[in-house]
Each structure stands twice: as structure tokens, then as C-alpha cells.
Design a protein around this motif. Structure first.
Motif: not given
Length: 281
Positions: A110, A113-115, A147-150
Motif C-alpha cells: 500500500r 496513491d494505490a494498493t 487499485s486506486d480511488t478510481e
């Protein structure tokens, strides 16, 4: 127990081993930073369990949580902290000139900005035939998502097939011929499907991408020949190497026209020849 300073962070860590008897060995580790200024507080820990089996075979189980910093760049404006959690199981052994290892692993990383999630397995086998021939083969399969927020998408480590063969034949103690063959699944890329012209900047900008598609599989064979000389305390090595011997056209990514109306493949290096001399002392 020790204290270590890395960049602007001060960390203290301790590691201990305990013999559990019947060829079992337990390892424990713990690391804690000292928060200073904007540096966040975090702690890392690891556990390992080792079992000595018969005939030189070893079984290892490991799990842990680790932290490290990523420096600004590549779209990351500030220094960020990456937290990784992973678990692995390894089985290795040796018999005569044969060595082998099987590993299964899972990891979550993590970052700000992303995992990224990664699972996979690897089989490695190496064989030494006398003093002339040595060879090794590794077969790896990895599945990864980023994966990120989008959105969630496949990462560059999503490679169901990754094979690598390395072999060296020694004609004499001074002459070596080496071959390295690599084959893997192609990388993922989401093609640009639409673009619009920005009149204020006089440039075309992509506005839509299609679903991710996997590029063609990657294949490469490298061949090298080397000769060694010993002069006193110096070792001289002359070599000639041919990378991508078969001149395989491996696609790295796609390049687009100025208005994104068409695309062409950008390739990894085609056949290349290198030669030189190395001196070690």
C-alpha cells in the motif's frame, strides 16, 4: 538490538532466534521508528519458522509487515511511505549436483496513491554436471492487481507465465559459453480509442481508453563467449555477447500518431552485439 538512521528517519529494531527442538527454528523481529516532524509513526514485524527435513531438505514459513519510503518522482509529488504485508512458504533441497526450491507467496503493498495485490508461485531447479556444464531453470506464475480511488486494473507483475533458462558450458577452465533464454506473458495495456484537439494548447489529448489487452508474449535468447586470463593479482576477461540472438520483435508498448488516429508497436531492443574487456583486481 540496534538503532539505524535512514534518510530522516530513526529506527530501532530487535531480532531473536529460538531453537524449538526436533529441527525446528523460530525467528522473530520487530522494528519501530521514532516519528520526527512530518515522518509518520509505523512499526514493522516479521516471523519465520524453519524445519530441517531429511537429506538436506528445508521447509520455511515466513510472514511480516514492512515499511519503506518512495522518493518524489514518476507522478509522486512528495516522499511517501509504502507498507507491505507478505506471507511465503518455501521448500528447498539438494542432492548431488541437483538443487531445487519451490516458493508460494502473497503480498499486499500500500502506497499513498494505490494498493497492489500479488500472489504467485515459483519453481527453481539448478544442476551442475561435473566441472563443465551448469544449468538452471525457473518457472514463475504471478497474478497481480493495482487499485486506486478510481479503478482496479492489472499491474505489470500480472504474468501467468515467466520462464528463464540459464546454461554455461566451460570448454576449458578459461573459456565459457553462456546461453540465457527468457519467455513470459505479454504486458497489459489499455489502448487509446478517442482523442480531442485542445485549441488553446494546439495539442491532441486522449479522452477514452478501451479495455485492457495483453500484448504478444515476450521471447529472447542471449548468447555470450568469454575468455579469462590471470596476471598476478589481476583477472582479465574478454567477452563478446549477442543479445536477442534470434532478433525477436518483442512489443514493449504502442506509439500513437499526433492525433491518436493510428498506432505502431514500440519494440524492445532487437539483435545487439557487445564486446569488451574487463579487469578485476
Amino acid at each position: 538490538v540496534a538503532v539505524q538512521q535512514e534518510r530522516n528517519s530513526v529506527e530501532a529494531f530487535v531480532y531473536a532466534k529460538q531453537d524449538l527442538g526436533q529441527d525446528w527454528l523460530l525467528g522473530l523481529g520487530y522494528r519501530k521508528n521514532v516519528p520526527v516532524g512530518e515522518v509518520p509513526s509505523y512499526h514493522s514485524a516479521q516471523l519465520s519458522l524453519r524445519k530441517q527435513l531429511a537429506s538436506g531438505q528445508v521447509l520455511r514459513l515466513g510472514a511480516g509487515q514492512y515499511h519503506h519510503y518512495v522518493l518524489p518522482g514518476n507522478g509522486q509529488p512528495n516522499t511517501g511511505l509504502i507498507r507491505s504485508r507478505q506471507v511465503s512458504l518455501d521448500y528447498s533441497g539438494t542432492k548431488g549436483g541437483l538443487n531445487w526450491q519451490f516458493s508460494a507467496f502473497a503480498k499486499q503493498s500500500r502506497r499513498p496513491d494505490a494498493t497492489q495485490h500479488l500472489q504467485g508461485a515459483e519453481l527453481f531447479v539448478a544442476y551442475q554436471a561435473g566441472t563443465k556444464l551448469s544449468t538452471s531453470l525457473s518457472a514463475t506464475s504471478m497474478f497481480s492487481r493495482l487499485s486506486d480511488t478510481e479503478m482496479a486494473r492489472r499491474s505489470a507483475y500480472d504474468l501467468p507465465v515467466f520462464l528463464k533458462l540459464q546454461s554455461t558450458y566451460s570448454f576449458t577452465p578459461d573459456w565459457d559459453l553462456s546461453l540465457v533464454a527468457t519467455g513470459r506473458s505479454g504486458l497489459w495495456e489499455a489502448p487509446i480509442t478517442d482523442a480531442q484537439f485542445v485549441s488553446d494548447l494546439s495539442v491532441w489529448e486522449p479522452t477514452a481508453r478501451g479495455p485492457f489487452e495483453r500484448l504478444a508474449p515476450y521471447h529472447k535468447v542471449d548468447l555470450s563467449l568469454s575468455r579469462r586470463w590471470l596476471r598476478g593479482e589481476q583477472v582479465w576477461i574478454a567477452f563478446v555477447s549477442v543479445n536477442n540472438l534470434l532478433n525477436q520483435a518483442n512489443t514493449q508498448r504502442f506509439k500513437y500518431a499526433v492525433d491518436y488516429s493510428s498506432r505502431t508497436a514500440a519494440l524492445f531492443s532487437l539483435r545487439s552485439v557487445y564486446f569488451g574487456v574487463i579487469c578485476r583486481w
